[in-house]
Enzyme design. Structure first.
Site, short mmCIF file in Angstrom:
data_model
loop_
_atom_site.label_atom_id
_atom_site.label_comp_id
_atom_site.label_asym_id
_atom_site.label_seq_id
_atom_site.Cartn_x
_atom_site.Cartn_y
_atom_site.Cartn_z
CD GLU A 54 -2.79 -1.31 2.43
OE1 GLU A 54 -2.82 -0.36 3.22
OE2 GLU A 54 -3.45 -2.34 2.57
CD GLU B 97 -4.40 -7.87 1.93
OE1 GLU B 97 -5.29 -7.13 2.38
OE2 GLU B 97 -3.19 -7.59 2.03
O1 G3I Z 1 -3.10 -6.00 18.85
C1 G3I Z 1 -4.20 -5.28 19.42
C2 G3I Z 1 -4.56 -5.87 20.75
O2 G3I Z 1 -3.49 -5.70 21.65
C3 G3I Z 1 -5.84 -5.17 21.26
O3 G3I Z 1 -6.26 -5.80 22.44
C4 G3I Z 1 -6.96 -5.26 20.23
C5 G3I Z 1 -8.21 -4.50 20.66
O4 G3I Z 1 -8.98 -4.14 19.56
O5 G3I Z 1 -6.51 -4.69 19.03
C6 G3I Z 1 -5.39 -5.39 18.50
O6 G3I Z 1 -5.03 -4.80 17.30
C7 G3I Z 1 -5.87 -5.05 16.19
C8 G3I Z 1 -5.05 -5.76 15.13
O7 G3I Z 1 -5.80 -5.89 13.95
C9 G3I Z 1 -4.60 -7.15 15.58
O8 G3I Z 1 -5.70 -7.95 15.86
C10 G3I Z 1 -6.37 -3.70 15.67
O9 G3I Z 1 -7.25 -3.11 16.60
C11 G3I Z 1 -7.06 -3.89 14.34
O10 G3I Z 1 -7.37 -2.63 13.79
C12 G3I Z 1 -6.15 -4.65 13.40
O11 G3I Z 1 -6.83 -4.79 12.18
C13 G3I Z 1 -6.06 -5.37 11.14
C14 G3I Z 1 -5.87 -4.36 10.02
O12 G3I Z 1 -5.17 -4.96 8.95
C15 G3I Z 1 -5.09 -3.13 10.46
O13 G3I Z 1 -5.01 -2.24 9.41
C16 G3I Z 1 -6.82 -6.56 10.62
O14 G3I Z 1 -6.90 -7.56 11.64
C17 G3I Z 1 -6.10 -7.13 9.40
O15 G3I Z 1 -6.90 -8.13 8.84
C18 G3I Z 1 -5.91 -6.00 8.39
O16 G3I Z 1 -5.23 -6.50 7.29
C19 G3I Z 1 -4.99 -5.57 6.21
C20 G3I Z 1 -3.78 -6.05 5.47
O17 G3I Z 1 -2.69 -6.22 6.35
C21 G3I Z 1 -3.40 -5.08 4.36
N1 G3I Z 1 -4.51 -4.85 3.48
C22 G3I Z 1 -5.75 -4.45 4.12
C23 G3I Z 1 -6.14 -5.46 5.19
C24 G3I Z 1 -7.47 -5.12 5.80
O18 G3I Z 1 -7.42 -3.92 6.49
#
Ligand code: G3I
Length: 445
Positions: free
Chosen positions: A163, A269
């Site tokens: 990205e 994805e």
């Molecule tokens: O790690 C913290 C944890 O400590 C906390 O307790 C919890 C509470 O909400 O949050 C955790 O972090 C989360 C993280 O995923 C790990 O689970 C974040 O809030 C959450 O926003 C994050 O979302 C991820 C996202 O990328 C971030 O941009 C999604 O799971 C993941 O599927 C998504 O993947 C991305 C690809 O890497 C790139 N392309 C887009 C795709 C979708 O957004």
């Protein structure tokens, strides 16, 4: 320790867990990878629950490729400078090895999910001078070299830069771009290649699947990188798509121009989200199924497209509802309860068809018609098992839904000539005298 757990898991799930007639079974036969991202809670805390068993049964039974959804990102692997954490990524890599899955590594460089010690270099999104160009280059080199070396020989495809473009096709003003300059992309590929010369290296993005300003920017950049001899092997199209808003012609054209450069293209994805006001409606689920099938068909028709990976396989684990405040969802091929949706069957049918297996696309079990699924000559013959062999029309469409041929007053048992068909997968729809439609896929060789 985990290996013992996986062996136990196999004894619980049974040796037939890698099912025949699964997505994986047919993809293997075509030398293609079909995969999903995975969530760490099914690998750590929640290993033995019923939900987890169902989850692993699907993961192992249906997929031959795996990617960690979050566990190999910068914040997860280098939470403090030069203090690396590989445990969760290792567990997933070992799982892949145990179950004979290929892997994607996601991702070495991104503007998102960075640890605080890196983002400290920005104030309100602007470089605050904490890091010099040389320091940030050294940090990036260390991160990329350490990760790729650690998983050398285990990761088939690395998402090297993720990205890095804005919607207008210019480079995003991330901390990397602001502090280092545009050449951070070149360096990232060179370091990754040096650490594992056998890994395939990708640049990937979202919203750049079809022809648009962003994908034009990507096209120009990869041409530039290739011209400079930078070791880039392919482009990843994330494919976070929305139902009823997908231009398959445009995606096909973009895949073609990239592969014409000699690059690989992966769909990395995939999900197709549904707006909340259409949730669970038959119309939306059937449309989504057709769209999954069409996208997979573009992939299967492309020799330089090795991997088709979904971003979670179940609506229960999808990122979409959380990240769209619930306005979209139901984007995956299994529902909240891990039951296969029409989209799953569309993928299965598309894979079967590419393996030369005749499939009736209408879900009614009573399709009285059949055709030879692989067409090598310039004609096909529709046969009928019932006493009503006649039908009024036969329409051939390609997998993007374009009508190729319409034939009238055809009779079962007689040859129908279609000399103009190019190689590829098609759908034949026949309509009988009572206006019933029957769909059959076939492959023209
Ligand atoms: O790690 C913290 C944890 O400590 C906390 O307790 C919890 C509470 O909400 O949050 C955790 O972090 C989360 C993280 O995923 C790990 O689970 C974040 O809030 C959450 O926003 C994050 O979302 C991820 C996202 O990328 C971030 O941009 C999604 O799971 C993941 O599927 C998504 O993947 C991305 C690809 O890497 C790139 N392309 C887009 C795709 C979708 O957004």
């Amino acid at each position: 320790m985990k290996r013992i757990a996986y062996v136990l898991l196999l004894s619980i799930l049974g040796p037939g867990v890698v099912a025949q007639d699964s997505l994986r079974y047919w993809a293997d036969k075509l030398d293609k990878y079909i995969g999903s991202s995975v969530e760490d809670y099914f690998f750590l805390n929640d290993f033995w629950t019923m939900t987890s068993r169902t989850y692993h049964k699907i993961m192992i039974g249906q997929f031959n490729m795996i990617v960690a959804g979050n566990e190999m990102k910068f914040d997860a692997t280098e939470p403090q400078r030069n203090l690396f954490s590989f445990t969760k990524g290792d567990i997933m890599m070992e799982y892949a090895g145990t179950w004979g899955m290929a892997t994607r590594g996601h991702c070495l460089l991104w503007h998102n999910q960075l640890p605080g010690w890196i983002t400290a270099g920005l104030t309100d999104g602007v470089d605050n001078g904490l890091y010099s160009r040389d320091t940030l280059l050294a940090i990036l080199e260390n991160h990329i070299t350490t990760l790729v070396t650690h998983w050398k020989g285990k990761v088939r495809e690395w998402d090297v830069v993720n990205e890095v473009f804005d919607g207008d096709g210019t480079l995003r003003e991330s901390i990397w771009q602001q502090v280092i300059g545009d050449d951070y992309i070149d360096s990232a590929f060179v370091w990754a290649h040096r650490a594992d010369p056998d890994a395939l290296l990708f640049l990937l993005d979202y919203g750049a699947e079809g022809l648009n300003s962003k994908s034009h920017g990507i096209y120009a950049k990869v041409q530039e990188l290739l011209g400079k001899g930078i070791p880039i092997h392919g482009v990843g199209m994330q494919c976070h798509l929305t139902t009823n808003d997908i231009n398959f012609y445009s995606i096909e054209s973009n895949v073609k121009r990239l592969t014409d450069l000699g690059l690989l293209v992966c769909f990395t994805e995939v999900d197709i989200k549904i707006p909340a006001d259409e949730f669970s409606t038959d119309v939306a689920l059937q449309r989504q199924a057709r769209e999954y099938g069409q996208l997979l068909s573009i992939f299967l028709n492309c020799e330089q497209c090795p991997s088709f990976v979904m971003w979670a396989f179940s609506d229960n684990d999808s990122w979409i509802p959380d990240h769209t405040a619930g306005t979209y969802g139901q984007a995956c091929i299994y529902n909240l309860k891990y039951q296969p949706k029409p989209a799953y069957y569309a993928l299965l049918d598309t894979l079967r068809a590419h393996n030369g297996v005749n499939v009736g696309l209408n879900t009614a079990a009573s399709n009285p018609f059949s055709i030879v699924p692989t067409l090598v000559d310039d004609h096909f013959i529709v046969t009928s098992e019932t006493g009503s062999p006649e039908f009024t029309t036969a329409v051939i469409t390609d997998m993007a839904g374009r009508q190729i041929v319409k034939l009238k007053e055809i009779t079962a048992g007689e040859p129908v000539y279609v000399s103009a068909l190019g190689k590829g997968t098609y759908v034949l729809t026949v309509t009988d005298r009572n206006d019933n439609h029957y769909l059959m896929k076939f492959l023209k060789k």
